[in-house]
Scaffold this active site. Sequence first.
Site, PDB file in Angstrom:
ATOM      1  N   LYS A  85      35.985  26.690  -0.040  1.00 54.35           N
ATOM      2  CA  LYS A  85      34.607  26.166  -0.171  1.00 54.35           C
ATOM      3  C   LYS A  85      34.237  25.374   1.089  1.00 54.35           C
ATOM      4  CE  LYS A  85      31.534  23.026  -2.625  1.00 54.35           C
ATOM      5  NZ  LYS A  85      31.349  21.926  -3.571  1.00 54.35           N
TER       6      LYS A  85
ATOM      7  N   TYR B  39      26.701  22.048  -9.399  1.00 57.83           N
ATOM      8  CA  TYR B  39      26.192  23.406  -9.620  1.00 57.83           C
ATOM      9  C   TYR B  39      27.170  24.501  -9.149  1.00 57.83           C
ATOM     10  CZ  TYR B  39      21.649  21.023 -10.195  1.00 57.83           C
ATOM     11  OH  TYR B  39      20.619  20.209 -10.615  1.00 57.83           O
TER      12      TYR B  39
ATOM     13  N   ALA C 132      33.130  10.975  -6.438  1.00 61.28           N
ATOM     14  CA  ALA C 132      34.537  11.171  -6.054  1.00 61.28           C
ATOM     15  C   ALA C 132      34.799  12.592  -5.535  1.00 61.28           C
ATOM     16  CB  ALA C 132      35.445  10.879  -7.237  1.00 61.28           C
ATOM     17  N   HIS C 133      34.039  13.578  -6.020  1.00 68.21           N
ATOM     18  CA  HIS C 133      34.232  14.962  -5.549  1.00 68.21           C
ATOM     19  C   HIS C 133      33.835  15.092  -4.073  1.00 68.21           C
ATOM     20  CE1 HIS C 133      34.929  16.482  -9.595  1.00 68.21           C
ATOM     21  NE2 HIS C 133      33.902  15.769  -9.982  1.00 68.21           N
TER      22      HIS C 133
ATOM     23  N   ASP D 132      23.384  13.357   1.405  1.00 69.88           N
ATOM     24  CA  ASP D 132      22.498  13.716   0.301  1.00 69.88           C
ATOM     25  C   ASP D 132      22.402  15.232   0.281  1.00 69.88           C
ATOM     26  OD1 ASP D 132      21.139  12.433  -1.873  1.00 69.88           O
ATOM     27  OD2 ASP D 132      19.304  13.327  -1.114  1.00 69.88           O
TER      28      ASP D 132
HETATM   29  P1  ITT Z   1      25.970   9.965  -4.124  1.00 69.29           P
HETATM   30  O1  ITT Z   1      24.472   9.849  -4.052  1.00 69.29           O
HETATM   31  O2  ITT Z   1      26.643   8.741  -4.632  1.00 69.29           O
HETATM   32  O3  ITT Z   1      26.570  10.472  -2.849  1.00 69.29           O
HETATM   33  P2  ITT Z   1      25.366  12.063  -6.052  1.00 69.29           P
HETATM   34  O4  ITT Z   1      26.229  12.849  -6.994  1.00 69.29           O
HETATM   35  O5  ITT Z   1      24.198  11.301  -6.624  1.00 69.29           O
HETATM   36  O6  ITT Z   1      26.331  11.112  -5.224  1.00 69.29           O
HETATM   37  P3  ITT Z   1      23.547  13.733  -4.433  1.00 69.29           P
HETATM   38  O7  ITT Z   1      22.365  12.949  -4.860  1.00 69.29           O
HETATM   39  O8  ITT Z   1      23.708  14.079  -3.000  1.00 69.29           O
HETATM   40  O9  ITT Z   1      24.915  13.025  -4.908  1.00 69.29           O
HETATM   41  O10 ITT Z   1      23.737  15.123  -5.182  1.00 69.29           O
HETATM   42  C1  ITT Z   1      22.832  15.749  -5.966  1.00 69.29           C
HETATM   43  C2  ITT Z   1      23.513  16.575  -7.012  1.00 69.29           C
HETATM   44  O11 ITT Z   1      23.700  17.872  -6.441  1.00 69.29           O
HETATM   45  C3  ITT Z   1      24.904  16.103  -7.445  1.00 69.29           C
HETATM   46  O12 ITT Z   1      24.844  15.261  -8.533  1.00 69.29           O
HETATM   47  C4  ITT Z   1      25.584  17.417  -7.801  1.00 69.29           C
HETATM   48  O13 ITT Z   1      25.334  17.726  -9.145  1.00 69.29           O
HETATM   49  C5  ITT Z   1      24.890  18.421  -6.896  1.00 69.29           C
HETATM   50  N1  ITT Z   1      25.769  18.720  -5.757  1.00 69.29           N
HETATM   51  C6  ITT Z   1      25.927  18.010  -4.612  1.00 69.29           C
HETATM   52  N2  ITT Z   1      26.829  18.608  -3.833  1.00 69.29           N
HETATM   53  C7  ITT Z   1      27.243  19.712  -4.479  1.00 69.29           C
HETATM   54  C8  ITT Z   1      28.180  20.727  -4.203  1.00 69.29           C
HETATM   55  O14 ITT Z   1      28.899  20.725  -3.092  1.00 69.29           O
HETATM   56  N3  ITT Z   1      28.353  21.695  -5.112  1.00 69.29           N
HETATM   57  C9  ITT Z   1      27.646  21.717  -6.256  1.00 69.29           C
HETATM   58  N4  ITT Z   1      26.754  20.792  -6.613  1.00 69.29           N
HETATM   59  C10 ITT Z   1      26.558  19.784  -5.726  1.00 69.29           C
END
Ligand code: ITT
Length: 199
Positions: free
Chosen positions: A178, A157, A12-13, A76
């Site tokens: 951001k 993070y 959702a973020h 991703d």
């Molecule tokens: P979807 O695959 O459903 O899109 P996800 O949360 O699993 O969602 P990712 O595999 O792309 O997404 O993300 C990897 C992790 O990296 C995610 O769980 C966050 O903890 C971190 N992350 C992704 N984008 C970030 C951001 O903008 N700022 C900080 N941490 C982030």
Amino acid sequence: MKQKLVFATNNAHKVEEIVAALGGGDFSISTLSECGINEDIPETEPTLEGNAALKARFVFERLKSMSVEAMVFADDTGLEIEALGGAPGVMSARYSGSGTQGNIDKVLAELERKECRIAQFRTVIHLIEPNGEEHSFEGKVEGEILFERNGDEGFGYDPIFCPQGFEQSFAQMPLEVKNSISHRGRAVRAMAQWLQTKL
Ligand code: ITT
């Protein structure tokens, strides 16, 4: 008329950030739940590029089986830390096996005795057009891993990442700030620029 895009994410973020970056303009974003898709999408590829493509293709095929023609994209993202050889990278979501707070604790512990704290966030967006053509867009932001958590905006993070040229973590910034410098903001603007040529 607005161009309709389906965003293949369960985060959702990410939706909030992408809607803020694209919304109000020429695009309307639909989420997976709005499309009736509630499954967890597998992320089994060894790269961000591979997983972004996997997620977009999964949703594209699901929609096709529901006779829905749509423009679909997935994001991703990985945090790539120099002193850790690019880890957690594609493993960012599952780094500690115990969620976001565990992931942050693991990164802080691993950097305890390292001098270099240089890192970058990298986002790969994979887009599939209704005719099946595929495109990829990337965005990066460099910065440093802080010694402790700061702020409670954002997600993941964000509390331990300080972008280069700033004195605040991503979690201490309003979403618009951001977005204006972030990996995701940059990747989504590259996608939007390309989409504008199709309007
Ligand atoms: P979807 O695959 O459903 O899109 P996800 O949360 O699993 O969602 P990712 O595999 O792309 O997404 O993300 C990897 C992790 O990296 C995610 O769980 C966050 O903890 C971190 N992350 C992704 N984008 C970030 C951001 O903008 N700022 C900080 N941490 C982030």
